[in-house]
Design an enzyme around this catalytic site. Structure first.
Site, PDB file in Angstrom:
ATOM      1  N   LYS A  65     -39.007  32.771  10.939  1.00 39.95           N
ATOM      2  CA  LYS A  65     -39.822  33.612  11.949  1.00 39.95           C
ATOM      3  C   LYS A  65     -40.946  33.023  12.360  1.00 39.95           C
ATOM      4  O   LYS A  65     -40.787  32.879  13.489  1.00 39.95           O
ATOM      5  CB  LYS A  65     -40.269  34.698  11.742  1.00 39.95           C
ATOM      6  CG  LYS A  65     -39.175  36.039  10.958  1.00 39.95           C
ATOM      7  CD  LYS A  65     -39.975  37.003  11.048  1.00 39.95           C
ATOM      8  CE  LYS A  65     -38.723  38.219  10.992  1.00 39.95           C
ATOM      9  NZ  LYS A  65     -39.801  39.766  10.785  1.00 39.95           N
ATOM     10  N   ASN A  86     -37.973  36.849  15.600  1.00 40.65           N
ATOM     11  CA  ASN A  86     -36.370  37.740  14.802  1.00 40.65           C
ATOM     12  C   ASN A  86     -35.353  37.813  15.245  1.00 40.65           C
ATOM     13  O   ASN A  86     -34.378  38.430  14.869  1.00 40.65           O
ATOM     14  CB  ASN A  86     -36.789  39.351  14.216  1.00 40.65           C
ATOM     15  CG  ASN A  86     -37.095  39.908  15.493  1.00 40.65           C
ATOM     16  OD1 ASN A  86     -37.649  40.414  16.536  1.00 40.65           O
ATOM     17  ND2 ASN A  86     -37.392  41.492  14.791  1.00 40.65           N
ATOM     18  N   ASP A 101     -40.499  42.987  16.251  1.00 44.19           N
ATOM     19  CA  ASP A 101     -40.775  44.022  15.525  1.00 44.19           C
ATOM     20  C   ASP A 101     -41.816  44.985  15.623  1.00 44.19           C
ATOM     21  O   ASP A 101     -41.875  45.855  15.324  1.00 44.19           O
ATOM     22  CB  ASP A 101     -42.013  42.666  14.202  1.00 44.19           C
ATOM     23  CG  ASP A 101     -40.618  42.059  12.798  1.00 44.19           C
ATOM     24  OD1 ASP A 101     -39.720  42.774  12.978  1.00 44.19           O
ATOM     25  OD2 ASP A 101     -40.942  41.113  13.079  1.00 44.19           O
TER      26      ASP A 101
END
Ligand code: NAP
Length: 276
Positions: A65, A86, A101
């Site tokens: 990431k 991501n 996220d």
């Protein structure tokens, strides 16, 4: 048929292929979603390979990431803010990096009826997931977010990114009890309590200090109910595990891959039923 995948190491445990293929099928999209084990040192190599193999995009999990951030051509606002990617879309030979996220966590909170503006939040942990959650909550109007971590400098570094709202603190029981007294929302973003990981909170008595209306969240979804959540629930608190965040970040990723808008509540319900 266009190809998508999740990359990581390890990657075999990832629920992304099941979640994404369920959504792809339900929406009748012309994609297939695979899983690729890519070693930590091969992130840049993989990007070239993904282009050459005609991938339309991919999700990234540990350990890629952060490594993706300087490698993509264009970064979305959250990816820039969190220093983490991501979701990668490959369009017209150009590579776009996003992070879903933080927004995924927000959507999961909405599902249980927690509204962030004005809330006093205590976050346990200062790793990648904590960063996305803390910065997103600060961005959408949390009154204050205290980031408690075992390793103090990591919390201090994170909090420098929005010093008006974020404050660093320790993870000792005295500090947690003091903070719990003034928390509307407590979120575990450490790996303590996760299946297959040794390590558990040694003392849960800080939960006794929470106001009755405080909600308690855990980003962990395996087990479905960590000891932290079980103890919070038995004290009458509203609780939420990490499954909602996992599902909503996936829905947001597919929206980016396919350039579509998905009915998130209906899709989340479908995915939950399949994962059960
Ligand atoms: P990470 O970057 O490795 O951070 C791990 C965090 O846990 C750090 O704050 C670390 O503290 C703390 N920690 C680990 N062992 C500890 C111990 N024995 N005592 C105290 N603190 C400890 O990991 P991450 O990516 O942020 O992930 C954290 C958790 O969130 C994991 O359980 C992961 O599965 C979950 N997660 C869930 C989702 C979802 O979609 N639901 C998404 C991402 C992550 P130090 O800094 O002191 O090492």
């Amino acid at each position: 048929m266009k190809k998508l995948c999740v990359i990581g190491d390890p990657v075999g445990h990832s629920k992304s292929p099941l979640i994404q293929n369920t959504m792809i099928e339900a929406l009748g999209l012309d994609y297939v979603y695979l899983s690729r084990r890519i070693l930590k040192e091969d992130t840049a190599l993989w990007l070239k390979q993904a282009k050459a193999e005609g991938y339309a995009g991919f999700n990234a999990t540990m350990p890629h990431k952060e490594a993706l951030v300087p490698l993509v051509d264009e970064l979305g606002a959250d990816a820039k803010r969190f220093g983490s990617v991501n979701t990668v879309c490959i369009k017209n030979n150009k590579i776009y990096g996003y992070s879903t996220d933080g927004q995924g966590f927000l959507r999961a909170l909405e599902e249980i009826g927690v509204l962030v503006p004005g809330k006093r939040v205590t976050i346990l942990g200062a790793g990648g997931a904590a960063k996305a959650v803390a910065l997103k909550l600060a961005q959408v109007g949390a009154e204050r977010v205290t980031v408690c971590n075992r390793t103090p400098w990591r919390a201090e570094e994170l909090c420098k990114q929005n010093a008006a709202v974020l404050r660093p603190a320790g993870l000792d029981i005295g500090t947690l009890s003091r903070l719990a007294e003034e928390s509307d929302l407590l979120i575990n973003c450490t790996s303590l309590g996760m299946e297959g990981v040794t390590g558990q909170f040694e003392d849960f008595s800080f939960l006794d200090a929470l106001p009755p209306c405080a909600a308690v969240c855990d980003l962990i979804y395996a087990p479905a109910e960590t000891e932290l959540l079980a103890r919070a629930r038995s004290r009458g608190h509203r609780t939420m595990n990490g499954l909602g965040m996992l599902i909503h970040q996936a829905i947001l990723s597919l929206e980016l891959f396919a350039d579509i808008v998905i009915d998130a509540p209906a899709m989340a319900a479908l995915v939950r039923s399949v994962l059960k």
